[in-house]
Design a protein around this motif. Structure first.
Motif, short mmCIF file in Angstrom:
data_model
loop_
_atom_site.label_atom_id
_atom_site.label_comp_id
_atom_site.label_asym_id
_atom_site.label_seq_id
_atom_site.Cartn_x
_atom_site.Cartn_y
_atom_site.Cartn_z
N THR A 1 0.80 -1.23 0.00
CA THR A 1 0.00 0.00 0.00
C THR A 1 0.84 1.29 0.00
N PRO A 2 2.00 1.35 0.68
CA PRO A 2 2.77 2.61 0.62
C PRO A 2 3.16 3.02 -0.80
N GLY A 3 3.29 2.05 -1.70
CA GLY A 3 3.59 2.38 -3.10
C GLY A 3 2.41 3.09 -3.74
N LEU A 4 1.23 2.70 -3.34
CA LEU A 4 0.00 3.29 -3.86
C LEU A 4 -0.23 4.69 -3.29
N THR A 5 0.00 4.84 -2.00
CA THR A 5 -0.35 6.10 -1.35
C THR A 5 0.77 7.13 -1.40
N ASP A 6 2.01 6.68 -1.27
CA ASP A 6 3.12 7.64 -1.12
C ASP A 6 4.30 7.38 -2.04
N ASN A 7 4.09 6.50 -3.02
CA ASN A 7 5.19 6.16 -3.92
C ASN A 7 6.41 5.62 -3.17
N VAL A 8 6.15 4.97 -2.04
CA VAL A 8 7.24 4.41 -1.24
C VAL A 8 7.46 2.95 -1.64
N LEU A 9 8.68 2.66 -2.03
CA LEU A 9 8.99 1.31 -2.51
C LEU A 9 9.78 0.54 -1.46
N PRO A 10 9.75 -0.81 -1.50
CA PRO A 10 10.54 -1.59 -0.56
C PRO A 10 12.04 -1.26 -0.74
N PRO A 11 12.89 -1.54 0.26
CA PRO A 11 12.61 -2.36 1.44
C PRO A 11 12.04 -1.56 2.61
N TYR A 12 11.22 -2.24 3.41
CA TYR A 12 10.78 -1.68 4.68
C TYR A 12 10.31 -2.80 5.60
N LEU A 13 10.19 -2.42 6.87
CA LEU A 13 9.65 -3.34 7.86
C LEU A 13 8.16 -3.06 7.94
N LEU A 14 7.34 -4.10 7.87
CA LEU A 14 5.89 -3.93 7.86
C LEU A 14 5.27 -4.51 9.13
N LEU A 15 4.43 -3.71 9.78
CA LEU A 15 3.60 -4.23 10.87
C LEU A 15 2.17 -4.26 10.35
N LEU A 16 1.61 -5.45 10.25
CA LEU A 16 0.23 -5.59 9.76
C LEU A 16 -0.65 -5.99 10.93
N VAL A 17 -1.58 -5.11 11.29
CA VAL A 17 -2.44 -5.37 12.44
C VAL A 17 -3.91 -5.18 12.06
N SER A 18 -4.62 -6.32 11.92
CA SER A 18 -6.04 -6.21 11.56
C SER A 18 -6.85 -7.16 12.41
N GLY A 19 -8.12 -7.39 12.02
CA GLY A 19 -8.96 -8.31 12.78
C GLY A 19 -8.57 -9.76 12.54
N GLY A 20 -7.93 -10.03 11.42
CA GLY A 20 -7.58 -11.40 11.08
C GLY A 20 -6.09 -11.69 11.13
N HIS A 21 -5.27 -10.63 11.12
CA HIS A 21 -3.82 -10.83 11.01
C HIS A 21 -3.05 -9.93 11.96
N THR A 22 -1.99 -10.46 12.50
CA THR A 22 -1.03 -9.62 13.23
C THR A 22 0.33 -10.20 12.95
N GLN A 23 1.09 -9.51 12.13
CA GLN A 23 2.41 -10.03 11.81
C GLN A 23 3.37 -8.93 11.41
N MET A 24 4.66 -9.26 11.49
CA MET A 24 5.70 -8.36 10.99
C MET A 24 6.41 -9.06 9.84
#
Ligand code: KG4
Ligand code: ZN
Length: 366
Positions: free
Chosen positions: A128-151
Motif C-alpha cells: 500500500t505505501p507504493g499506492l499512497t506515497d510512492n514508497v517502494l521496498p525495502p521496509y519493515l511492515l507491521l500488519l495489524v487487523s482483525g484477522g492478522h497480526t504479523q511483521m
C-alpha cells in the motif's frame, strides 16, 4: 516485462466482511492514481452475531459485487476494454467470499480477454505505501487487523520474510473480544478506543504478553483473559469500570506491540546496515486507526531512527485499491494466472513461514 504509458487495473476484494472494487492507474513514472475506490462493509449483516459469519458474508458479497464493480467503472469513466488486467484477492480469507470474487473476476477476464491476477490479500496491505506515497521496498511492515497480526520484512515486490506473527489472537480480534465481553457492540476496536479515552489507563495492571522476549511473535489471548477475569470480578460494571478496563487494556496491548516492534526494528536495522536506504516502518491493517498505537509507534520510530509510514485509514482497512495496485506490480513483472486459479483459504505471504501460521475465528491468519 511490459512498460506501457499507463496501466489500469480493476481490483476486487471479497476475502472477509468488506465487498470492494477499485480502479488504479499507474503512469510511466511509476506514480499511482486511484480512479475509483468503492467499499461496502457488511457490519450490519454480522452485528447481531458479534463476529463475521462466513455463509452470510459470502451471500452478501454475491448480492452486491456486480453493482460495486459497475459503480467503480462508472466513477473511473472507463469501459472494460480500457483495462489492462483484473486483480482479485485469491486468499487468505473465508473461502466462500474468495470464490465469489474469483468467479466474477474470471468472468470479466474471459468476456473481455483480459489477464487475470490472483493477489494475496496480505500483499495488498504490504504494498500500500507504493499506492499512497510512492514508497517502494525495502521496509519493515507491521500488519495489524482483525484477522492478522504479523511483521514482515518487505524486501521487494514478491519477496517477503515474515519475522513475527501472533501465536493466538490477532490484535483487532483481541479488541473485538474485549468489547464483546463488556457488551460494547461490533466491531469492537473503535468502541474500546472511544471508551478508553475517558478511562484511567493505570487502574488495572494487565500483562504485556511476550514482553522482553528475543523472538518476535505476538500473543494477546492471555491479556484478553486477564481483562475478562477482572471484568467478571467487578460485575455489574459501571461506566467508569468499562472506561478504565478499556483504557488499561488498550495501554497494555499497545505497549506489548511496541515492545515487539522495537525489538524487530533493532534486528532490521542490524540487517540493513548503516549505509543502506532509510530505515522505514510501515503500518497497515484496521488497527492502524488506533490513536494510541499510532502515537506509540511514532515515538518508537523517532527513538530508533526510522521513518514511519501509516497510510490513510481508509486504505489501511480492507479495500480493493490495494489489490489493484498489487495487480499493477505483478503485471509489470509479467505474471499471469489461468482461469483455473483456485481460492486459497490459507496463503502465507512468505510461503516458507507456513509452519508458524495459526488459525483464528476469522479464518487462517496467514
Ligand atoms: O483491516 P480490517 O478493516 O479488517 C480485517 O480484519 O481484515 O481491520 C478491522 C479490525 C477490527 O478488529 C477492528 O475492531 C479493528 O480493526 N479496529 C480498531 C480500531 N479501528 C478498527 N482497533 C482498535 N482501535 C481502533 N480505533
Ligand atoms: Zn485486511
Amino acid at each position: 516485462m511490459i512498460e506501457p504509458e499507463k496501466i489500469r487495473v480493476l481490483g476486487i476484494e471479497t476475502s472477509c466482511d468488506e465487498t470492494a472494487a477499485a480502479i488504479v492507474e499507474r503512469d510511466a513514472t511509476g506514480r499511482a492514481e486511484i480512479l475509483s475506490n468503492v467499499v461496502r462493509s457488511q457490519i450490519e449483516e454480522h452485528k447481531d452475531f458479534g463476529g463475521v459469519v462466513p455463509e452470510i458474508a459470502a451471500r452478501a458479497h454475491i448480492e452486491i459485487l456486480d453493482t460495486l464493480i459497475a459503480q467503480a467503472m462508472s466513477e473511473a469513466g472507463l469501459s472494460f476494454d480500457r483495462l489492462d488486467a483484473v486483480a482479485v484477492t485469491a486468499g487468505p480469507g473465508l473461502v466462500g467470499g474468495l470464490m465469489v470474487g474469483l468467479m466474477t473476476a474470471k468472468a470479466i477476464c474471459y468476456a473481455h480477454d483480459l489477464p487475470l491476477l490472483g493477489i494475496n490479500h496480505l500483499e495488498g496491505h504490504a504494498l500500500t505505501p507504493g499506492l499512497t506515497d510512492n514508497v517502494l521496498p525495502p521496509y519493515l511492515l507491521l500488519l495489524v487487523s482483525g484477522g492478522h497480526t504479523q511483521m514482515q520484512i518487505v524486501q521487494a515486490v514478491g519477496s517477503y520474510r515474515r519475522v513475527g506473527t501472533t501465536v493466538d489472537d490477532a490484535l483487532g480480534e483481541a479488541f473485538d473480544k474485549v468489547a464483546k465481553l463488556m457488551g460494547l457492540g461490533y466491531p469492537g476496536g473503535p468502541q474500546v478506543a472511544s471508551w478508553a479515552k475517558r478511562g484511567d489507563d493505570r487502574r488495572f495492571d494487565f500483562p504485556r504478553p511476550m514482553k522482553g522476549r528475543d523472538e518476535l511473535n505476538f500473543s494477546f489471548s492471555g491479556l484478553k483473559t486477564a481483562v475478562r477475569q477482572r471484568a467478571m470480578r467487578l460485575a455489574p460494571l459501571s461506566g467508569r469500570d468499562i472506561a478504565d478496563l478499556c483504557a488499561s487494556f488498550e495501554r497494555a496491548a499497545c505497549e506489548a506491540v511496541a515492545d515487539r516492534v522495537g525489538r524487530a526494528m533493532e534486528q532490521y536495522a542490524g540487517l540493513m546496515g548503516s549505509s543502506g536506504p532509510a530505515l522505514r516502518l510501515v503500518v497497515a491493517g484496521g488497527v492502524a486507526a488506533n490513536r494510541r498505537l499510532r502515537a506509540a509507534l511514532a515515538g518508537l520510530a523517532k527513538e530508533k531512527g526510522f521513518v514511519l509510514d501509516v497510510p490513510p485509514v481508509e486504505l489501511c482497512t480492507d479495500n480493493a485499491a490495494m489489490i489493484a495496485w498489487a495487480g499493477v506490480e505483478h503485471l509489470l513483472l509479467g505474471r499471469r494466472d489461468g482461469l483455473d486459479l483456485p481460492a486459497r483459504a490459507r496463503w502465507p505471504l512468505d510461503e516458507k513461514a507456513g509452519a508458524l501460521a495459526s488459525y483464528g475465528k476469522k479464518g487462517m491468519k496467514a
